[in-house]
Design a protein around this motif. Sequence first.
Motif, PDB file in Angstrom:
ATOM      1  N   ALA A  90      28.758 -13.386 -14.727  1.00 40.90           N
ATOM      2  CA  ALA A  90      29.008 -14.069 -15.987  1.00 40.90           C
ATOM      3  C   ALA A  90      27.704 -14.667 -16.514  1.00 40.90           C
ATOM      4  O   ALA A  90      26.880 -15.167 -15.747  1.00 40.90           O
ATOM      5  CB  ALA A  90      30.051 -15.161 -15.786  1.00 40.90           C
ATOM      6  N   GLU A  91      27.542 -14.628 -17.818  1.00 37.70           N
ATOM      7  CA  GLU A  91      26.325 -15.151 -18.460  1.00 37.70           C
ATOM      8  C   GLU A  91      26.094 -16.621 -18.131  1.00 37.70           C
ATOM      9  O   GLU A  91      24.952 -17.064 -18.025  1.00 37.70           O
ATOM     10  CB  GLU A  91      26.399 -14.957 -19.975  1.00 37.70           C
ATOM     11  CG  GLU A  91      26.266 -13.513 -20.415  1.00 37.70           C
ATOM     12  CD  GLU A  91      24.912 -12.890 -20.089  1.00 37.70           C
ATOM     13  OE1 GLU A  91      23.879 -13.566 -20.254  1.00 37.70           O
ATOM     14  OE2 GLU A  91      24.905 -11.722 -19.664  1.00 37.70           O
TER      15      GLU A  91
ATOM     16  N   MET B  47      27.056 -25.403  -2.959  1.00 39.58           N
ATOM     17  CA  MET B  47      26.312 -24.143  -2.875  1.00 39.58           C
ATOM     18  C   MET B  47      27.287 -22.996  -2.611  1.00 39.58           C
ATOM     19  O   MET B  47      27.187 -21.935  -3.235  1.00 39.58           O
ATOM     20  CB  MET B  47      25.252 -24.219  -1.770  1.00 39.58           C
ATOM     21  CG  MET B  47      24.376 -22.980  -1.653  1.00 39.58           C
ATOM     22  SD  MET B  47      23.198 -22.800  -3.002  1.00 39.58           S
ATOM     23  CE  MET B  47      21.916 -23.929  -2.461  1.00 39.58           C
ATOM     24  N   GLU B  48      28.238 -23.208  -1.698  1.00 38.61           N
ATOM     25  CA  GLU B  48      29.232 -22.171  -1.426  1.00 38.61           C
ATOM     26  C   GLU B  48      30.097 -21.900  -2.643  1.00 38.61           C
ATOM     27  O   GLU B  48      30.435 -20.749  -2.929  1.00 38.61           O
ATOM     28  CB  GLU B  48      30.080 -22.542  -0.205  1.00 38.61           C
ATOM     29  CG  GLU B  48      29.327 -22.348   1.090  1.00 38.61           C
ATOM     30  CD  GLU B  48      30.212 -22.366   2.319  1.00 38.61           C
ATOM     31  OE1 GLU B  48      31.404 -21.980   2.232  1.00 38.61           O
ATOM     32  OE2 GLU B  48      29.708 -22.767   3.382  1.00 38.61           O
ATOM     33  N   ARG B  49      30.464 -22.948  -3.390  1.00 36.07           N
ATOM     34  CA  ARG B  49      31.268 -22.763  -4.608  1.00 36.07           C
ATOM     35  C   ARG B  49      30.504 -21.952  -5.653  1.00 36.07           C
ATOM     36  O   ARG B  49      31.071 -21.070  -6.304  1.00 36.07           O
ATOM     37  CB  ARG B  49      31.714 -24.099  -5.180  1.00 36.07           C
ATOM     38  CG  ARG B  49      32.937 -24.674  -4.476  1.00 36.07           C
ATOM     39  CD  ARG B  49      33.520 -25.863  -5.219  1.00 36.07           C
ATOM     40  NE  ARG B  49      32.728 -27.074  -5.047  1.00 36.07           N
ATOM     41  CZ  ARG B  49      32.798 -27.871  -3.994  1.00 36.07           C
ATOM     42  NH1 ARG B  49      33.625 -27.601  -3.008  1.00 36.07           N
ATOM     43  NH2 ARG B  49      32.048 -28.950  -3.930  1.00 36.07           N
ATOM     44  N   LEU B  50      29.209 -22.242  -5.815  1.00 34.07           N
ATOM     45  CA  LEU B  50      28.388 -21.459  -6.735  1.00 34.07           C
ATOM     46  C   LEU B  50      28.357 -20.000  -6.286  1.00 34.07           C
ATOM     47  O   LEU B  50      28.507 -19.080  -7.097  1.00 34.07           O
ATOM     48  CB  LEU B  50      26.967 -22.032  -6.816  1.00 34.07           C
ATOM     49  CG  LEU B  50      25.974 -21.261  -7.698  1.00 34.07           C
ATOM     50  CD1 LEU B  50      26.440 -21.225  -9.158  1.00 34.07           C
ATOM     51  CD2 LEU B  50      24.583 -21.882  -7.584  1.00 34.07           C
ATOM     52  N   GLY B  51      28.188 -19.778  -4.996  1.00 34.47           N
ATOM     53  CA  GLY B  51      28.193 -18.423  -4.458  1.00 34.47           C
ATOM     54  C   GLY B  51      29.507 -17.706  -4.711  1.00 34.47           C
ATOM     55  O   GLY B  51      29.526 -16.528  -5.071  1.00 34.47           O
TER      56      GLY B  51
ATOM     57  N   ARG C 239      31.605 -18.203  -7.156  1.00 42.24           N
ATOM     58  CA  ARG C 239      31.649 -17.840  -8.579  1.00 42.24           C
ATOM     59  C   ARG C 239      30.786 -16.609  -8.840  1.00 42.24           C
ATOM     60  O   ARG C 239      31.173 -15.718  -9.594  1.00 42.24           O
ATOM     61  CB  ARG C 239      31.168 -19.004  -9.448  1.00 42.24           C
ATOM     62  CG  ARG C 239      32.159 -20.146  -9.522  1.00 42.24           C
ATOM     63  CD  ARG C 239      31.688 -21.284 -10.410  1.00 42.24           C
ATOM     64  NE  ARG C 239      31.297 -20.840 -11.736  1.00 42.24           N
ATOM     65  CZ  ARG C 239      30.292 -21.361 -12.437  1.00 42.24           C
ATOM     66  NH1 ARG C 239      29.559 -22.350 -11.946  1.00 42.24           N
ATOM     67  NH2 ARG C 239      29.999 -20.905 -13.635  1.00 42.24           N
ATOM     68  N   LEU C 240      29.621 -16.565  -8.219  1.00 39.33           N
ATOM     69  CA  LEU C 240      28.728 -15.424  -8.362  1.00 39.33           C
ATOM     70  C   LEU C 240      29.373 -14.179  -7.761  1.00 39.33           C
ATOM     71  O   LEU C 240      29.415 -13.111  -8.388  1.00 39.33           O
ATOM     72  CB  LEU C 240      27.396 -15.739  -7.679  1.00 39.33           C
ATOM     73  CG  LEU C 240      26.275 -14.714  -7.749  1.00 39.33           C
ATOM     74  CD1 LEU C 240      25.896 -14.411  -9.180  1.00 39.33           C
ATOM     75  CD2 LEU C 240      25.055 -15.225  -6.997  1.00 39.33           C
ATOM     76  N   GLY C 241      29.917 -14.308  -6.557  1.00 41.92           N
ATOM     77  CA  GLY C 241      30.520 -13.170  -5.870  1.00 41.92           C
ATOM     78  C   GLY C 241      31.707 -12.577  -6.599  1.00 41.92           C
ATOM     79  O   GLY C 241      31.935 -11.365  -6.542  1.00 41.92           O
TER      80      GLY C 241
ATOM     81  N   ILE D   2      29.276 -16.165  -1.712  1.00 37.18           N
ATOM     82  CA  ILE D   2      29.378 -14.848  -2.344  1.00 37.18           C
ATOM     83  C   ILE D   2      30.391 -13.993  -1.586  1.00 37.18           C
ATOM     84  O   ILE D   2      31.230 -13.314  -2.185  1.00 37.18           O
ATOM     85  CB  ILE D   2      28.003 -14.164  -2.419  1.00 37.18           C
ATOM     86  CG1 ILE D   2      27.094 -14.919  -3.403  1.00 37.18           C
ATOM     87  CG2 ILE D   2      28.134 -12.699  -2.813  1.00 37.18           C
ATOM     88  CD1 ILE D   2      25.636 -14.470  -3.394  1.00 37.18           C
ATOM     89  N   ALA D   3      30.336 -14.049  -0.255  1.00 33.67           N
ATOM     90  CA  ALA D   3      31.282 -13.292   0.572  1.00 33.67           C
ATOM     91  C   ALA D   3      32.723 -13.716   0.286  1.00 33.67           C
ATOM     92  O   ALA D   3      33.623 -12.875   0.184  1.00 33.67           O
ATOM     93  CB  ALA D   3      30.950 -13.489   2.052  1.00 33.67           C
ATOM     94  N   GLU D   4      32.921 -15.015   0.128  1.00 35.67           N
ATOM     95  CA  GLU D   4      34.259 -15.507  -0.206  1.00 35.67           C
ATOM     96  C   GLU D   4      34.703 -14.966  -1.563  1.00 35.67           C
ATOM     97  O   GLU D   4      35.835 -14.507  -1.722  1.00 35.67           O
ATOM     98  CB  GLU D   4      34.258 -17.031  -0.227  1.00 35.67           C
ATOM     99  CG  GLU D   4      35.601 -17.630  -0.585  1.00 35.67           C
ATOM    100  CD  GLU D   4      35.533 -19.145  -0.682  1.00 35.67           C
ATOM    101  OE1 GLU D   4      36.222 -19.682  -1.579  1.00 35.67           O
ATOM    102  OE2 GLU D   4      34.803 -19.780   0.103  1.00 35.67           O
ATOM    103  N   GLY D   5      33.811 -15.002  -2.547  1.00 36.68           N
ATOM    104  CA  GLY D   5      34.134 -14.496  -3.879  1.00 36.68           C
ATOM    105  C   GLY D   5      34.427 -13.007  -3.887  1.00 36.68           C
ATOM    106  O   GLY D   5      35.236 -12.530  -4.682  1.00 36.68           O
ATOM    107  N   LEU D   6      33.788 -12.271  -3.002  1.00 31.83           N
ATOM    108  CA  LEU D   6      34.016 -10.832  -2.885  1.00 31.83           C
ATOM    109  C   LEU D   6      35.271 -10.506  -2.072  1.00 31.83           C
ATOM    110  O   LEU D   6      35.809  -9.413  -2.192  1.00 31.83           O
ATOM    111  CB  LEU D   6      32.824 -10.152  -2.207  1.00 31.83           C
ATOM    112  CG  LEU D   6      31.557  -9.984  -3.018  1.00 31.83           C
ATOM    113  CD1 LEU D   6      30.412  -9.538  -2.118  1.00 31.83           C
ATOM    114  CD2 LEU D   6      31.772  -8.982  -4.140  1.00 31.83           C
ATOM    115  N   GLY D   7      35.680 -11.428  -1.217  1.00 37.23           N
ATOM    116  CA  GLY D   7      36.821 -11.168  -0.345  1.00 37.23           C
ATOM    117  C   GLY D   7      36.490 -10.249   0.812  1.00 37.23           C
ATOM    118  O   GLY D   7      37.221  -9.315   1.106  1.00 37.23           O
ATOM    119  N   VAL D   8      35.358 -10.515   1.476  1.00 35.87           N
ATOM    120  CA  VAL D   8      34.960  -9.688   2.610  1.00 35.87           C
ATOM    121  C   VAL D   8      35.192 -10.424   3.923  1.00 35.87           C
ATOM    122  O   VAL D   8      35.349 -11.635   3.956  1.00 35.87           O
ATOM    123  CB  VAL D   8      33.478  -9.238   2.512  1.00 35.87           C
ATOM    124  CG1 VAL D   8      33.259  -8.409   1.263  1.00 35.87           C
ATOM    125  CG2 VAL D   8      32.526 -10.415   2.569  1.00 35.87           C
TER     126      VAL D   8
END
Length: 160
Positions: free
Chosen positions: A3-4, A18-22, A24-26, A52-58
């Motif tokens: 997202a922009e 930091m994890e929350r930002l990741g 959102r990015l993921g 990022i891993a959490e956002g991706l669901g890995v």
Amino acid sequence: MIAEDLLGRHEVATAADMERLGARLGAGLTAGDLIVLTGPLGAGKTTLTRGIAEGLGVRGPVQSPTFVIARTHPSLVGGAPLVHADAYRLASAMELDDLDVDVDGSVTIVEWGRGKVDGLRDSWIDVEIERPVGDVADETDAEDLDLDAPRVVTIARVTA
């Protein structure tokens, strides 16, 4: 594609932030995306990657790949796997390419990758994490590096 509103400078107060930002990015990343993480020892590169891993669901756990160079985390939700690589001991993109990482079929994160991903992709997401250094008594003391001190995270798109 991210997202922009994630591009630009972010002040991050805690490791949880930091994890929350990741995360959102993921959530916006797809197969073929390449992320380069830059920052000093203890900046939070692996913490951001956990998000990022959490956002991706890995599948986790996400740990620093320092001693194995690269780890693959398969998707738990039918999406792209996450490849988490540490380029600290690599000299060039050629050595990173020699790892046979599926850059096209994965979301690939390369810690210490600045200057070492050229040729892997035409564009990537560059993430620089800055942490305070004046308060750290000894950079080799892991307890000092884990202080929950604010960080500044700058996210940009880079085109080769």
